[in-house]
Design an enzyme around this catalytic site. Structure first.
Site, PDB file in Angstrom:
ATOM      1  N   LYS A 113       0.826  -1.213   0.000  1.00 16.10           N
ATOM      2  CA  LYS A 113       0.000   0.000   0.000  1.00 16.10           C
ATOM      3  C   LYS A 113       0.866   1.271   0.000  1.00 16.10           C
ATOM      4  O   LYS A 113       0.446   2.310  -0.481  1.00 16.10           O
ATOM      5  CB  LYS A 113      -0.914   0.029   1.236  1.00 16.10           C
ATOM      6  CG  LYS A 113      -1.867  -1.137   1.384  1.00 16.10           C
ATOM      7  CD  LYS A 113      -3.054  -1.029   0.450  1.00 16.10           C
ATOM      8  CE  LYS A 113      -4.165  -2.029   0.743  1.00 16.10           C
ATOM      9  NZ  LYS A 113      -3.803  -3.450   0.545  1.00 16.10           N
ATOM     10  N   ASP A 114       2.087   1.152   0.524  1.00 17.48           N
ATOM     11  CA  ASP A 114       2.994   2.309   0.531  1.00 17.48           C
ATOM     12  C   ASP A 114       3.307   2.806  -0.880  1.00 17.48           C
ATOM     13  O   ASP A 114       3.507   4.004  -1.076  1.00 17.48           O
ATOM     14  CB  ASP A 114       4.333   1.943   1.193  1.00 17.48           C
ATOM     15  CG  ASP A 114       4.221   1.796   2.706  1.00 17.48           C
ATOM     16  OD1 ASP A 114       3.341   2.432   3.312  1.00 17.48           O
ATOM     17  OD2 ASP A 114       5.024   1.033   3.276  1.00 17.48           O
TER      18      ASP A 114
END
Ligand SMILES: *Cc1c(COP(=O)(O)O)cnc(C)c1O
Length: 495
Positions: A113-114
């Protein structure tokens, strides 16, 4: 280049409008009107660039009205050494001669998700300026774990934004809770809701649809916004790493220009694999996209039969970020494969919300199957894959990535297709210590942060620095309450 809505193609938006608004008013998702293409010359040029330069080049093709120096600054801030523990950002690890693992978890929260949530805040803040929005965006997030922390890290101290995250008090792991409670930054807030994830999510939905609250906040210079995975600003940064992976394969002589690869992606909301589809449409030579699911295998059935049916049991699995029965980003694929027939898409989505199912027509199913293969792995097979990868390749992988490797193994057996394959690895194994330890046969487990050391000792791999540092961080957020208090919490946060 302009953007359309998947449910009304007569509407046109600039990229800045699409990102600032997130979702089209009639419920559709924003999609670029055309997909830019990458020539062999472009791929050759990208081959010799850094990850940040590749990101600027590829995103720039989709972001008319954004200057190169703006994107340069965004890429430097999002993917620089302060955030990622390797200059490669998304390195490819060789597993065997025709299998490569694209590690997407070298960012600050150790999950893929980063890759998107480090970039989205910069794109949003630029989009607000370009649309002359002078109010501050307050991002509200309800999280069952990974997204909340990644959003907090991404929005931390980004101009013209604030972020408030709600998580279910007893619904996240100890490590996840600690990750959020110790969050740094001047513009962040974290609050625990007594109840489960649904309570937190329903609470946030109510806040978004509360006209009185909206007016009160507008008077104070704020508007509410979300960071969820249907925002185009989250899909776009994900296209970059698939192009980048192909460039790395070229650079390292693993494939020749034009040689096809397969890509296998552990899938939940269909965002990550959709990005791979865009990379393919841009010209990255991809033969098959392999969509890997856990026991919540609604997509496997869909790819096989053309029937999308969410009326089925829901399973809590050891790959929780894929425990999803409505894969929202699939809507974008349906739009693209129906020749941009917005009426057809709107009809499928209406059926999905009314009956929980829809069936795509034969032409569309064929188009989908030409490009996608699907499979799923149960809990036992997932754990066995973690153990086998460690034993055979000395490679420690997490539960989500293990689902992908198992599905790839089955796909190869079934089809005989030995095309060089890139497997997306979506989380560090240290984010899911208990399941990984148990897969390695360790049933006697430590508690809390001591789990990190235990997995380190058992595997001989160091825990990523951001997780290892958790034990020494001071706890900033301890407040919790009933979901009825969430509204007051927002008002207090935006005083
Ligand atoms: C979110 C997530 C996924 C699923 O990605 P989608 O884009 O929703 O398909 C897979 N693995 C991990 C670790 C995740 O956090």
């Amino acid at each position: 280049m302009k953007y359309n809505s998947t449910r009304n193609k007569r509407l046109h938006f600039t990229p800045a409008q699409a990102i600032a608004q997130g979702l089209s008013r009639e419920g559709g998702l924003f999609v670029p009107c055309e997909i830019p293409s990458l020539s062999c010359e472009a791929l050759t040029r990208l081959r010799d660039m850094s990850y940040q330069q590749r990101a600027v080049y590829i995103m720039g093709l989709y972001l008319e009205g954004f200057r190169e120096d703006e994107l340069d600054a965004a890429a430097a801030a999002a993917y620089g050494p302060a955030k990622f523990d390797t200059p490669a950002v998304a390195p490819l690890r060789k597993v065997d001669e025709d299998t490569f693992c694209l590690e997407l978890w070298h960012g600050p929260t150790c999950a893929f998700k980063d890759m998107a949530l480090q970039m989205l805040p910069h794109l949003l803040s630029l989009s607000l300026k370009k649309t002359d929005e002078d109010k501050t965006a307050c991002i509200l997030v309800a999280t069952s774990g990974d997204t909340g922390k990644a959003a907090l890290e991404g929005f931390r101290d980004v101009e013209q934004t604030k972020i408030l995250v709600f998580y279910p008090k007893d619904g996240v792991s100890e490590i996840q809770q600690l990750q959020m409670a110790t969050q740094e930054g001047e513009n962040v807030g974290v609050w625990a809701v007594i109840g489960n994830f649904d309570d937190a999510q329903t609470g946030v939905k109510h806040l978004f649809s509360d006209p009185e609250l909206r007016e009160e906040l507008a008077g104070r210079g704020y508007f509410l916004s979300s960071a969820n995975s249907i925002n185009w600003g989250r899909v776009l940064p994900q296209i970059v790493y698939y192009v980048s992976a192909y460039c790395d394969l070229l650079r390292d002589g693993r494939v020749q220009m034009g040689e096809e690869i397969n890509i296998c992606v552990p899938t939940g909301n269909f965002g990550n694999i959709l990005a791979a589809y865009y990379a393919r449409e841009m010209g990255v030579p991809v033969r098959k996209l392999i969509c890997a699911s856990n026991s919540n295998n609604v997509l496997t059935d869909f790819l096989k039969t053309g029937v999308y049916d969410r009326n089925r049991s829901f399973y809590n699995t050891i790959s929780p970020s894929m425990d999803i029965l409505i894969s929202s980003n699939l809507e974008r694929l349906l739009y693209l494969l129906s020749d941009e027939d917005d009426a057809v898409v709107a009809d499928y989505m209406d059926q999905l919300s009314a009956q929980g199912r829809y069936t795509v027509h034969g032409g569309m199913l064929k188009a989908i199957q030409d490009c996608f293969a699907g499979g799923w792995a149960d809990e036992t097979a997932t754990k066995a894959t973690i153990a086998a990868m460690k034993k055979d390749h000395d490679y420690l992988i997490d539960t989500h990535t293990a689902v992908a490797f198992k599905v790839l193994e089955d796909y190869r057996k079934e089809t005989g297709d030995q095309t060089c394959t890139v497997v997306a690895s979506t989380a560090s194994p240290f984010k899911f210590c208990d399941s990984v330890l148990s897969a390695l046969g360790v049933e006697e487990q430590a508690k809390g942060v001591a789990l990190l050391e235990q997995l380190s000792a058992v595997s001989g791999v160091d825990a990523p620095a951001p997780l290892a540092a958790l034990g020494s961080k001071s706890v900033r957020f301890t407040e919790f309450g009933e979901k009825e208090q969430m509204r007051d919490e927002v008002r207090a946060f935006l005083k």
